[in-house]
Design an enzyme around this catalytic site. Structure first.
Site, PDB file in Angstrom:
ATOM      1  N   HIS A   1      46.937 -14.801  25.782  1.00 35.32           N
ATOM      2  CA  HIS A   1      46.323 -13.563  26.236  1.00 35.32           C
ATOM      3  C   HIS A   1      45.954 -12.667  25.072  1.00 35.32           C
ATOM      4  CE1 HIS A   1      48.714 -14.988  29.611  1.00 35.32           C
ATOM      5  NE2 HIS A   1      47.797 -14.451  30.369  1.00 35.32           N
TER       6      HIS A   1
ATOM      7  N   SER B   1      41.828 -14.454  34.362  1.00 36.32           N
ATOM      8  CA  SER B   1      40.603 -15.087  33.880  1.00 36.32           C
ATOM      9  C   SER B   1      40.542 -14.919  32.362  1.00 36.32           C
ATOM     10  CB  SER B   1      39.390 -14.441  34.534  1.00 36.32           C
ATOM     11  OG  SER B   1      39.371 -14.755  35.910  1.00 36.32           O
TER      12      SER B   1
ATOM     13  N   HIS C   1      40.629 -17.714  30.415  1.00 38.47           N
ATOM     14  CA  HIS C   1      41.231 -18.935  29.866  1.00 38.47           C
ATOM     15  C   HIS C   1      40.403 -20.164  30.220  1.00 38.47           C
ATOM     16  CE1 HIS C   1      44.607 -16.426  29.058  1.00 38.47           C
ATOM     17  NE2 HIS C   1      44.878 -16.229  30.338  1.00 38.47           N
TER      18      HIS C   1
END
Lengths: 215, 333
Positions: free
Chosen positions: B219, B55, B57
């Site tokens: 990330h 999660s 993104h």
């Protein structure tokens, strides 16, 4: 004197404690060369294992405990660490079989099985700057100690020492697997978080052993 | 760290629950284990498309669940791939008997967990094919790395493969097409600032006020080089040059130009960047046939952008234009 279910359960509890204690350190190490989730993910996994220990059936073996750890890590950790550690504990459980007491040779075999599982899942080799760089020296030291007749506690102590040295030795390496590999040469100078968590977990195993045998 | 959260450990669960309520016409949300499924799934005879990953993104991937795109999305913890059990649950939920395609971004954790889930699904008699996206030119692929990362090109793969599945293509046809889209997509990103992962509580990397990081992943992981801040046109050129060389893209090619925001950059800057990218492509005789500009695959509140070029053929254009009805992408229906 061999190691039994009491040792295995104590190892898991100590693992949960040591990972919680070093959560921030592992996050920081991972943040340097990855994305910073390693400490959080392992903490979530081991925290989930502890309450399940109470549900172990009477007559359970160390192998049953290792399998419980494996299944819990696979279903709660995620990332690369979940499948890698999950496979390690699963292979270790298989190597432990249904023995109720593990001697030095059995412990050395279990550690080797765990390492081989990680290698086959992650396809990393020694020198790639991964957890293998802590596992392989630990496996070698455990095998040497077992061959010289050391008991299970001494075998685990040798493995833990070697894993710590191996984790430290990842610092000058260039990462070639996992997320840190994207950094190339910029990964030099940082300790691999997976090698560090391996060293912590094997130290917890050794501490649990010396406690259980009073050594 | 200032964030609109309750408990860092419950961010994903609470967010996904809200997503489910906001888009109850499109999806249903399962929390044990967490996955998001198209409201009308499974659809008999239709190939099911499942994607997922960490999660943080958003709108990837749950925002793309709906008609003409994904059948299910599996959100992991923030920036952490999901575990095999929710992937398996999602796969079972969307299997309409025609098989399921997993669309996986090339990150070690995502690949390992999707592989495991696919093995488990096979034991349940579900045919699964996986396409691993790896469009990021910032990573020098070699035997000694984990390979190129899958980044913004993933959105284009999901849309085009989703349209093919919606028109009734077979699993092999949809998978082959997804691979063709991935093979023709190239991306590169940059960051002006780091992001703050909720459970870490501090920025993912340190970047001075006048520095930018070139070649970042999604990330918040550091990129390949760090340079001083420059005007937008020069930044666009820095991203486009390696992309154009890599496929390579050349005169006469038809492309989709995708300028993606990383979450913390306003649209005004993304369109400004798009203007320059379009100009560079025109100068090279490359025809921009389709475009996409906005925050479609993000890294929390990171300031920055990525540029993706997809070399188009007639079939890809037709499928790109096909109707789509999801929370984050909607046209033609």
């Amino acid at each position: 004197m061999g190691l039994d279910i009491t040792w295995a359960v104590d190892w898991v509890r100590r693992s949960a404690d040591v990972i919680a204690e070093h959560r921030v350190e592992l996050i920081r190490l991972d943040r340097d060369i990855g994305d910073g989730d390693h400490g959080e993910n392992l903490d979530r996994g081991f925290t989930a294992v502890v309450p399940k220990l109470d549900d172990l059936a009477a007559g359970s073996t160390p192998g049953d405990v290792l399998k419980l750890v494996a299944m819990t890590l696979i279903s709660t950790v995620g990332g690369a660490a979940g499948p890698l550690y999950g496979t390690a504990y699963l292979k270790a459980a298989a190597a432990a079989g249904s023995e109720s007491s593990l001697d030095g040779e059995a412990i050395a075999k279990i550690l080797a099985a765990a390492r081989d599982g990680i290698v086959s899942r992650g396809k990393a080799e020694s020198g790639d700057k991964t957890m293998i760089d802590a596992w392989t020296p630990a496996v070698d030291a455990a095998a040497a100690a077992a061959a010289s007749g050391a008991d299970a506690t001494a075998v685990l102590a040798a493995a833990a020492d070697a894993a710590e040295a191996g984790a430290e030795a990842t610092e000058p390496l260039i990462a070639r697997k996992g997320r840190a590999s994207y950094l190339g040469e910029r990964s030099v100078g940082h300790r691999d978080p997976g090698a560090q968590s391996t060293a912590l977990l094997l130290r917890a195993a050794a501490d649990a052993a010396s406690e259980s045998t009073g050594a | 760290m200032k964030k609109i959260i309750n408990d860092p450990k419950r961010v994903v669960e609470e967010s996904v629950a809200g997503f489910g309520r906001a888009h109850a016409d499109l999806v249903r949300v399962e929390l044990e284990p967490v996955h998001v499924v198209r409201a009308d799934a499974p659809i008999a005879g239709k190939v099911g498309l499942v994607s997922g990953g960490g999660s943080g993104h958003e709108p990837l991937h749950a925002g793309y669940v709906g008609f003409g795109m994904l059948d299910a999305a599996v959100p992991g913890a923030v920036f952490t791939s999901p575990t095999p059990d929710p992937i398996l649950a999602a796969t079972k939920a969307v299997d309409g008997g025609a098989g399921v395609l997993h669309i996986v971004k090339n990150y070690t954790g995502d690949v390992l967990n999707f592989e495991t889930a696919a093995e488990l699904a096979a034991m349940d008699g579900i045919t699964v094919r996986a396409v691993v996206t790896d469009d990021d030119v910032a990573v020098k692929d070699s035997l000694y790395t984990a390979g190129r990362r899958g980044v913004a090109g993933t959105v284009l793969v999901e849309k085009i493969a989703g349209a093919a599945a919606e028109r009734g293509d077979s699993l092999d046809e949809v998978a082959d097409l997804a691979e063709r889209v991935n093979a023709n997509a190239r991306s590169m990103g940059l960051a002006l600032t780091a992001c703050v992962v909720p459970h870490a509580g501090e920025p993912s990397f340190d970047l001075a006020e006048d520095e930018i990081e070139i070649g970042i992943g999604i990330h918040g992981e550091p990129g390949r080089e760090r340079v001083g801040l420059e005007p937008a046109d020069r930044l666009v050129d820095r991203l486009l040059e390696p992309i154009l060389e890599d496929l390579p893209f050349g005169e006469g090619d038809r492309v989709l130009l995708f300028v993606n925001g990383m979450g913390g950059t306003p649209q005004v800057e993304l369109y400004l960047a798009y203007r320059r990218a379009d100009e560079v492509l025109r100068e090279r005789g490359i025809s921009v046939e389709r475009s996409l500009v906005g925050n479609y695959i993000t890294a929390l509140e990171m300031q920055g952008m990525s540029i993706t070029l997809l070399k188009l053929d007639d079939e890809m254009i037709e499928l790109w234009d096909a109707p789509v009805q999801t929370a984050a992408l909607r046209w033609g229906r």
